[in-house]
Design a protein around this motif. Structure first.
Motif, PDB file in Angstrom:
ATOM      1  N   VAL A  83      38.608  49.324  28.267  1.00  0.00           N
ATOM      2  CA  VAL A  83      39.638  49.831  29.169  1.00  0.00           C
ATOM      3  C   VAL A  83      38.926  50.358  30.405  1.00  0.00           C
ATOM      4  O   VAL A  83      38.063  51.237  30.290  1.00  0.00           O
ATOM      5  CB  VAL A  83      40.491  50.944  28.518  1.00  0.00           C
ATOM      6  N   GLN A  84      39.254  49.789  31.568  1.00  0.00           N
ATOM      7  CA  GLN A  84      38.625  50.191  32.830  1.00  0.00           C
ATOM      8  C   GLN A  84      37.100  50.124  32.746  1.00  0.00           C
ATOM      9  O   GLN A  84      36.380  50.982  33.231  1.00  0.00           O
ATOM     10  CB  GLN A  84      39.067  51.621  33.209  1.00  0.00           C
ATOM     11  N   GLY A  85      36.606  49.068  32.045  1.00  0.00           N
ATOM     12  CA  GLY A  85      35.168  48.873  31.979  1.00  0.00           C
ATOM     13  C   GLY A  85      34.454  49.721  30.955  1.00  0.00           C
ATOM     14  O   GLY A  85      33.247  49.548  30.737  1.00  0.00           O
ATOM     15  N   VAL A  95      47.141  40.665  18.818  1.00  0.00           N
ATOM     16  CA  VAL A  95      47.804  39.473  19.335  1.00  0.00           C
ATOM     17  C   VAL A  95      47.571  39.381  20.835  1.00  0.00           C
ATOM     18  O   VAL A  95      47.314  40.386  21.511  1.00  0.00           O
ATOM     19  CB  VAL A  95      49.319  39.482  19.038  1.00  0.00           C
ATOM     20  N   GLN A  96      47.670  38.183  21.345  1.00  0.00           N
ATOM     21  CA  GLN A  96      47.504  37.990  22.784  1.00  0.00           C
ATOM     22  C   GLN A  96      48.714  38.539  23.513  1.00  0.00           C
ATOM     23  O   GLN A  96      49.856  38.398  23.067  1.00  0.00           O
ATOM     24  CB  GLN A  96      47.324  36.510  23.106  1.00  0.00           C
ATOM     25  N   ALA A  97      48.470  39.179  24.639  1.00  0.00           N
ATOM     26  CA  ALA A  97      49.559  39.737  25.421  1.00  0.00           C
ATOM     27  C   ALA A  97      50.407  38.614  26.005  1.00  0.00           C
ATOM     28  O   ALA A  97      49.875  37.603  26.472  1.00  0.00           O
ATOM     29  CB  ALA A  97      49.011  40.617  26.535  1.00  0.00           C
ATOM     30  N   PRO A  98      51.747  38.752  25.986  1.00  0.00           N
ATOM     31  CA  PRO A  98      52.596  37.726  26.593  1.00  0.00           C
ATOM     32  C   PRO A  98      52.510  37.795  28.121  1.00  0.00           C
ATOM     33  O   PRO A  98      51.887  38.705  28.680  1.00  0.00           O
ATOM     34  CB  PRO A  98      53.996  38.106  26.091  1.00  0.00           C
ATOM     35  N   GLU A  99      53.140  36.840  28.763  1.00  0.00           N
ATOM     36  CA  GLU A  99      53.124  36.852  30.221  1.00  0.00           C
ATOM     37  C   GLU A  99      53.851  38.058  30.786  1.00  0.00           C
ATOM     38  O   GLU A  99      53.513  38.547  31.860  1.00  0.00           O
ATOM     39  CB  GLU A  99      53.759  35.564  30.758  1.00  0.00           C
ATOM     40  N   SER A 100      54.841  38.534  30.065  1.00  0.00           N
ATOM     41  CA  SER A 100      55.578  39.701  30.531  1.00  0.00           C
ATOM     42  C   SER A 100      56.145  40.456  29.337  1.00  0.00           C
ATOM     43  O   SER A 100      56.240  39.917  28.231  1.00  0.00           O
ATOM     44  CB  SER A 100      56.721  39.296  31.469  1.00  0.00           C
ATOM     45  N   VAL A 101      56.486  41.714  29.576  1.00  0.00           N
ATOM     46  CA  VAL A 101      57.093  42.575  28.568  1.00  0.00           C
ATOM     47  C   VAL A 101      58.505  42.921  29.036  1.00  0.00           C
ATOM     48  O   VAL A 101      58.726  43.195  30.217  1.00  0.00           O
ATOM     49  CB  VAL A 101      56.264  43.861  28.378  1.00  0.00           C
ATOM     50  N   SER A 102      59.460  42.865  28.112  1.00  0.00           N
ATOM     51  CA  SER A 102      60.843  43.183  28.467  1.00  0.00           C
ATOM     52  C   SER A 102      60.983  44.681  28.690  1.00  0.00           C
ATOM     53  O   SER A 102      60.799  45.478  27.763  1.00  0.00           O
ATOM     54  CB  SER A 102      61.795  42.725  27.358  1.00  0.00           C
ATOM     55  N   GLN A 112      43.536  37.599  29.381  1.00  0.00           N
ATOM     56  CA  GLN A 112      42.509  38.210  28.526  1.00  0.00           C
ATOM     57  C   GLN A 112      42.989  39.504  27.866  1.00  0.00           C
ATOM     58  O   GLN A 112      42.319  40.027  26.978  1.00  0.00           O
ATOM     59  CB  GLN A 112      41.230  38.495  29.326  1.00  0.00           C
ATOM     60  N   ASN A 113      44.148  40.029  28.272  1.00  0.00           N
ATOM     61  CA  ASN A 113      44.670  41.247  27.656  1.00  0.00           C
ATOM     62  C   ASN A 113      45.071  40.981  26.213  1.00  0.00           C
ATOM     63  O   ASN A 113      45.536  39.887  25.876  1.00  0.00           O
ATOM     64  CB  ASN A 113      45.873  41.772  28.431  1.00  0.00           C
ATOM     65  N   ASP A 129      42.600  46.116  27.863  1.00  0.00           N
ATOM     66  CA  ASP A 129      42.119  45.164  28.868  1.00  0.00           C
ATOM     67  C   ASP A 129      41.562  43.916  28.184  1.00  0.00           C
ATOM     68  O   ASP A 129      41.924  42.788  28.512  1.00  0.00           O
ATOM     69  CB  ASP A 129      41.039  45.807  29.748  1.00  0.00           C
ATOM     70  N   THR A 130      40.658  44.118  27.249  1.00  0.00           N
ATOM     71  CA  THR A 130      40.111  43.029  26.433  1.00  0.00           C
ATOM     72  C   THR A 130      39.734  43.605  25.075  1.00  0.00           C
ATOM     73  O   THR A 130      39.442  44.803  24.960  1.00  0.00           O
ATOM     74  CB  THR A 130      38.846  42.392  27.061  1.00  0.00           C
ATOM     75  N   VAL A 131      39.751  42.766  24.047  1.00  0.00           N
ATOM     76  CA  VAL A 131      39.183  43.130  22.753  1.00  0.00           C
ATOM     77  C   VAL A 131      37.838  42.448  22.659  1.00  0.00           C
ATOM     78  O   VAL A 131      37.720  41.241  22.884  1.00  0.00           O
ATOM     79  CB  VAL A 131      40.103  42.711  21.593  1.00  0.00           C
TER      80      VAL A 131
END
Length: 518
Positions: free
Chosen positions: A195-197, A211-218, A257-258, A275-277
């Motif tokens: 997170v933030q490097g 799980v991989q983050a979707p393109e958007s969150v409702s 990559q999120n 940010d990344t795992v």
């Protein structure tokens, strides 16, 4: 040579589906054809026969798709708008790729001549006979069973076995796993992320899945500032919180990559955007120190309960506590309000059961644009590929080398090469998945690790038996048509033969005093 009995069978089936390959016309008995479809998207399967193009999803069924040109020793050709797949009954459904489907014809039995009376460009052992066509033309009738048997020995037997025994789950454990239990008790298993490097980690027992983050969150009206919104996770609504917001950092748009780390909290589940795992770590307890008391104050510092000192202290990983992450009454109130509004009564109780139930947990990784998976219980840890590996002379071509993993010599295998796939250049996305095979802790280089996810047992089925080695290594398939995905499940204890595992063990002992820790 075709027997009289063979022709008698065909005499009872006067309807044929005709098709073209390499400017010649061929046919299958209509009684063996289930349907004709356009060329589907396929998942390539390693260690299969040359004719195999891949596996396709046909209305929820796993369909092996093969090149009929390859089966008949013809030059290969690209697919175009006229390409079709003829699905036949070969013991189990099997799709043959042909250049073009012509028509369905009915013939008089007297129009069929035995195959040995006619010269043909295809192998005579897959020819049933030849239909004489008005005007001097000929249509070669191919033998479905011989085509299947020539490329996929045992395919029908595997189907029969599945009907008798059912889709049983192969064992993923080994005696070595049990031997290492004592060692595992002295280690802390963590999932690290950035997170933030900055690098942080959560104990793996606090993580349900990744799980991989979707393109958007409702987004939800009037949701709190820390709750980004909600996503659908296999039919359940999952509230999603930004780790950046919890830390008081600026929130950035979701990117490929999120990852969303799903954790349990107060009888429910919450997804936390990272940010990344980075890795799955197995860290000896002597390398983990509690956070000094004078630093455990209010705010962000209280979320850290300990620090891991890795790479001789050059790499520090802050271990977080889920309870401390959401210790703020405001955050818990926002999440609880969101769960009550979105999930309805009783949903929290359902989600409180974090057992696997009718699901299995897998680590999903990628090789050559395809997705593979291994049982999470078989994975020791996941680490980055070091800059240099110590080569092992006169070893197998798939052995990349050795590294010293915190005092233990780790042989590293290129999984692409082991599965007969082309090698690739090293890049930042590659990871080493550490498994125990034949009593030896072994690392396998994969293109990238996608997620740790749950898969319902109802979508798991035995992989088609396309070759003996493939059937051993790729034991099952997870067919997920709604997600337009198909996962190839790898049988861990079949990745190395006994002699290969023994040779790696010898190399490990010889190199034990040579390597420097990494």
């Amino acid at each position: 040579m075709t027997s009289d009995d063979d022709l008698a069978v065909e005499d009872d089936n006067a309807d044929y589906v005709t098709f073209d390959m390499a400017d010649e016309r061929y046919a299958f008995p209509m009684s063996r054809v289930q349907e004709i479809i356009r060329m589907p998207a396929v998942v390539k399967v390693p260690l299969g026969p040359p004719a195999l193009e891949g596996l396709a999803n046909l209305r929820g069924r796993v369909l092996p798709v093969v090149s009929l040109r390859e089966c008949c020793s013809m030059p290969q050709a690209g697919h175009d708008e006229t390409t079709r797949v003829i699905v036949v009954d070969g013991g189990v459904p099997l799709g043959f790729v042909v250049d073009r489907v012509a028509s369905v014809i009915s013939i008089d039995p007297s129009a069929m001549e035995p195959a040995d009376d006619v010269q043909s460009t295809v192998r005579s052992d897959v020819l049933v006979g030849v239909i004489k066509v008005d005007g001097g033309g000929m249509t070669s009738v191919l033998d479905v069973d011989r085509l299947v048997g020539s490329q996929f020995d045992g395919l029908a037997e595997a189907a029969a076995s599945r009907e008798v025994t059912g889709a049983t789950r192969p064992s993923v454990g080994t005696s070595a796993d049990q031997d290492d239990e004592a060692e595992n008790d002295d280690t802390l298993e963590l999932v690290s992320f950035a997170v933030q490097g900055q690098e942080y980690a959560l104990p793996i027992d606090q993580v349900q899945e990744i799980v991989q983050a979707p393109e958007s969150v409702s987004h939800v009206p009037n949701a709190g500032s820390r709750v980004l919104g909600v996503i659908d996770l296999r039919g359940r609504l999952l509230p999603v919180v930004s780790m950046r917001r919890v830390f008081g950092l600026p929130v950035t748009p979701l990117e490929p990559q999120n990852r969303i780390v799903v954790v349990s909290l107060d009888g429910g589940v919450v997804g936390v955007v990272m940010d990344t795992v980075r890795e799955v770590l197995r860290v000896p307890h002597q390398l983990v120190a509690p956070l000094p008391g004078f630093m455990a104050g209010d705010g962000r510092k209280s979320e850290v309960e300990s620090v891991c000192r890795l790479e001789d202290g050059k790499r520090l990983v802050s271990v977080l506590s889920v309870n401390r992450m959401f210790d703020s009454p405001e955050v818990r109130s926002e999440i609880a309000e969101h769960q009550d509004r979105e999930e309805g009564p009783g949903m929290a109780e359902e989600q409180a059961d974090d057992g696997r139930g009718d699901e299995e947990l897998f680590v999903v990784f990628r090789l050559d644009d395809e997705e593979y998976a291994v049982d999470v219980d078989a994975v020791q840890e996941i680490i980055r590929v070091p800059e240099a590996l110590i080569r092992v002379p006169r070893s197998f071509d798939f052995v990349e080398g050795l590294v010293n993993l915190r005092g233990t010599v780790l042989p590293v295998v290129d999984l692409r090469t082991r599965l007969g796939l082309p090698r690739s250049e090293r890049d930042e996305r590659q990871r080493i998945v550490v498994l125990i095979i034949g009593g030896v802790r072994t690392g396998f280089i994969v293109d990238s690790v996608a997620e740790v996810g749950r898969i319902g047992r109802h979508v798991l089925e035995p992989a088609p038996r396309l070759s003996a080695e493939q059937a051993r290594v790729v034991s099952r398939v997870a067919n997920l048509p709604e997600q337009k995905r198909m996962l190839l499940l790898v049988q861990v204890d079949q990745l190395l033969a006994a002699d290969e595992a023994a040779e790696l063990e010898c190399a490990v002992h010889e190199a034990a005093d040579v390597l420097e820790p990494v």
